[in-house]
Design an enzyme around this catalytic site. Structure first.
Site, PDB file in Angstrom:
ATOM      1  N   ARG A 158      -6.083  10.242  -0.578  1.00 25.61           N
ATOM      2  CA  ARG A 158      -5.622  10.787  -1.859  1.00 25.61           C
ATOM      3  C   ARG A 158      -6.774  11.001  -2.826  1.00 25.61           C
ATOM      4  O   ARG A 158      -6.784  11.937  -3.620  1.00 25.61           O
ATOM      5  CB  ARG A 158      -4.567   9.860  -2.468  1.00 25.61           C
TER       6      ARG A 158
ATOM      7  N   HIS B 205       0.861  -1.182   0.000  1.00 27.87           N
ATOM      8  CA  HIS B 205       0.000   0.000   0.000  1.00 27.87           C
ATOM      9  C   HIS B 205       0.897   1.231   0.000  1.00 27.87           C
ATOM     10  O   HIS B 205       1.830   1.321   0.802  1.00 27.87           O
ATOM     11  CB  HIS B 205      -0.911   0.005   1.231  1.00 27.87           C
TER      12      HIS B 205
END
Length: 575
Positions: free
Chosen positions: A348, A328
């Site tokens: 994000r 990740h």
């Protein structure tokens, strides 16, 4: 709070923020997305899958000769915990008998049991820790499902295939994406409360690699909400679903026709072996994050040691894409107490930006996970030396979360990410006002036991669902497709295993494949003291491990539970 030595870099983030915010508000990409050649270049040079020693040929079993992740090859070439000569499986009465044995009590396992109950079949869930102690519980960002008017399962299919580098099994991706809208509806009927807009429509957000806003969510608690809902539904069927906690499976049982007929369990409390006779068996054991591939910190729960891979492989099942590991992009770097902690990609998707120590954007925030991770590793490498170093010896980049409220309005971050805010509040860091320090964290087992769209393996009577399976994600998984995966294939495994069990008749039970595996280790000259499944990882200090190994002397490795607690890398270092 952040220490003083990070203040200069934090000030650089604040200086560049107005310009980056203006660009973000313009609707234009804040940084140019990479083209295919650029992605290939950064992956080949910086992704951990391509580092020296990351892969090697496995020397035994169905995938013999195939390059797979080194730490996985080690546990596949390990000794079994059991000695077949001492088990007498065909003579002893089983400790449990059921229609379906479900190995693993996470989301996929619970769905399989629920679906089996609806089909009139009794099941037994055998889980290593407690029901719900699984990666399912730890998901934060959301689940992909084509539920908005501008989206479709076809677009979802194309995104997933592209994200997997066009190597996914197409029939599995078709099932994944076509079943998704129904999964959303069924979870809501069971009690999941999705995030919705003011008009009652589903809230959907972008994720890395998605061409449409497709992420449905429950703030940043989606895994906990779904797991709680599924556990409640399991408990609503006590007459159909039995539960055995702290009794992990360690070997499958076959019959004389080569069909799966149950498993050997190991009771963590009594340290005794138990047997389960079952007409069909479903592996839903999750991933292998606690193997700490390449030495990375992990987002995975404590019991994620790849047990399902070991059991299925020894019994003869083929593995798929076991040369690929997902990291990740944003695992916590500071504070040290939560190193590796998952910082959801949804940050994000909502506008958070990855920045180097100078406060500069260096990658498009929504690249696919493998590309984003490789770009962050490159920025922190000696080639660029643009990472932010901590006194604990870690390096990372800033994830500029304060931008989120600036883009969406005051209060948005604390409303959408309450869990994330609370985690950092504990350490005096307000992510509404300060960025987070991040670095890639070992997150997901891209490959696994190969299945078809019915969740069947090459072994009759053995089914697999969730992260333990291989094929659906190719060599890279997009955000939100893992949550969808265990929901879609957990349901399917329960349904198809029930159909199989209704007409299944079992022959003479045995664990002869364990003896065959041991003989193959000898033929190949494999000298190992590793025992698998590992069951639980070891975090014993290095000097203590050396003393423990010395005390063991010449005790045969296969009879030593202590030795099974050491990772392959640790054992190589100290022996």
């Amino acid at each position: 709070m952040y220490p003083d030595y990070l203040s200069e870099s934090l000030q650089a983030v604040e200086r560049t923020r107005p310009g980056r915010l203006e660009l973000a508000m313009s609707g234009q990409p804040v940084y140019p997305p990479m083209n295919a050649d650029e992605r290939k270049d950064v992956l080949s040079k910086y992704h951990p899958d391509f580092t020296p020693g990351a892969k090697r040929p496995v020397r035994v079993g169905p995938n013999r000769g195939e390059d797979i992740t080194t730490e996985v090859a080690d546990i596949l070439e390990a000794h079994s915990m059991i000695e077949p000569k001492l088990m007498d499986i065909h003579l002893r009465e089983p400790d449990y008998e059921t229609d379906l044995l479900i190995i693993g009590g996470g989301g996929a396992g619970c769905w399989a049991a629920i679906t089996a109950a609806r089909n009139g079949m009794k099941s037994l869930i055998a889980t290593k820790l407690r029901m719900g102690d699984a990666n399912t519980m730890m998901s934060e960002g959301g689940m992909q499902a084509a539920v908005s008017p501008t989206d479709s399962p076809t677009r979802h299919y194309l995104d997933a295939i592209g994200g997997g580098h066009f190597e996914n099994k197409p029939e599995l991706v078709r099932v994944l994406t076509e079943d998704a809208p129904e999964v959303v509806r069924e979870l809501e009927n069971l009690g999941v409360i999705w995030d919705k807009m003011g008009d009652g429509s589903m809230q959907v957000l972008h994720g890395g690699g998605t061409s449409r806003k497709r992420m449905v969510s429950c703030r940043d608690y989606i895994g906990a909400i779904i797991m709680r809902t599924l556990m409640d539904e399991v408990k609503n069927h006590p007459d159909m679903i039995s539960l055995r906690e702290f009794e992990p499976a360690v070997e499958l049982i076959l019959d004389d026709k080569g069909r799966c007929a149950g498993a050997v369990l190991y009771d963590l409390d009594t340290e005794q072996f138990l047997t389960v006779r079952a007409k069909a068996t479903i592996i839903s054991t999750g991933g292998f994050g606690r193997l700490h591939i390449r030495g990375f910190a992990t987002t995975n729960h404590y019991g994620a040691t790849g047990d399902g891979l070991v059991m299925a492989y020894r019994a003869g099942a083929n593995l798929k894409f076991m040369d690929s590991v997902q990291y990740h992009p944003t695992g916590a770097v500071f504070p040290e107490q939560i190193a590796g902690f998952l910082i959801t990609e949804k940050i994000r998707g909502a506008g958070g930006q990855p920045l180097n120590k100078f406060g500069e954007l260096f990658v498009w925030p929504r690249e696919p996970r493998d590309v984003e991770s490789a770009a962050i590793i490159r920025e922190c490498s000696s080639d660029r030396n643009n990472g932010v170093d901590t006194f604990a010896g870690r390096s990372g980049v800033w994830l500029d979360s304060p931008l989120i409220d600036m883009i969406h309005g005051a209060g948005y971050t604390r409303h959408q990410f309450p869990g994330m805010c609370r985690q950092f509040d504990r350490f005096g860091i307000d992510i509404v006002k300060q960025p987070m320090l991040v670095y890639p964290s070992l997150h997901y087992q891209n490959g696994g036991i190969e299945i078809n769209e019915r969740c069947e393996t090459s072994i009759p009577g053995l089914f697999v669902a969730g992260e333990a399976s291989g094929g659906v994600h190719g060599r890279n998984r997009l955000m939100g497709n893992s949550v969808l995966d265990y929901n879609v294939f957990g349901r399917r495994a329960g349904r198809h295993a029930s159909e199989y069990a209704k007409s299944a008749t079992l022959g003479r039970l045995n664990v002869d494949h364990v003896r065959t595996h041991a003989e193959e280790l000898v033929r190949e000259g494999i000298d190992t003291d590793l025992v698998s499944p590992l069951i639980l990882p070891s975090y014993t200090p290095e000097d203590v491990k050396i003393q423990q190994l010395a005390r063991l002397g010449n005790v045969p490795a296969r009879h030593s539970m202590l030795r099974s607690r050491f990772t392959p890398g640790e054992r190589k270092t100290h022996l």
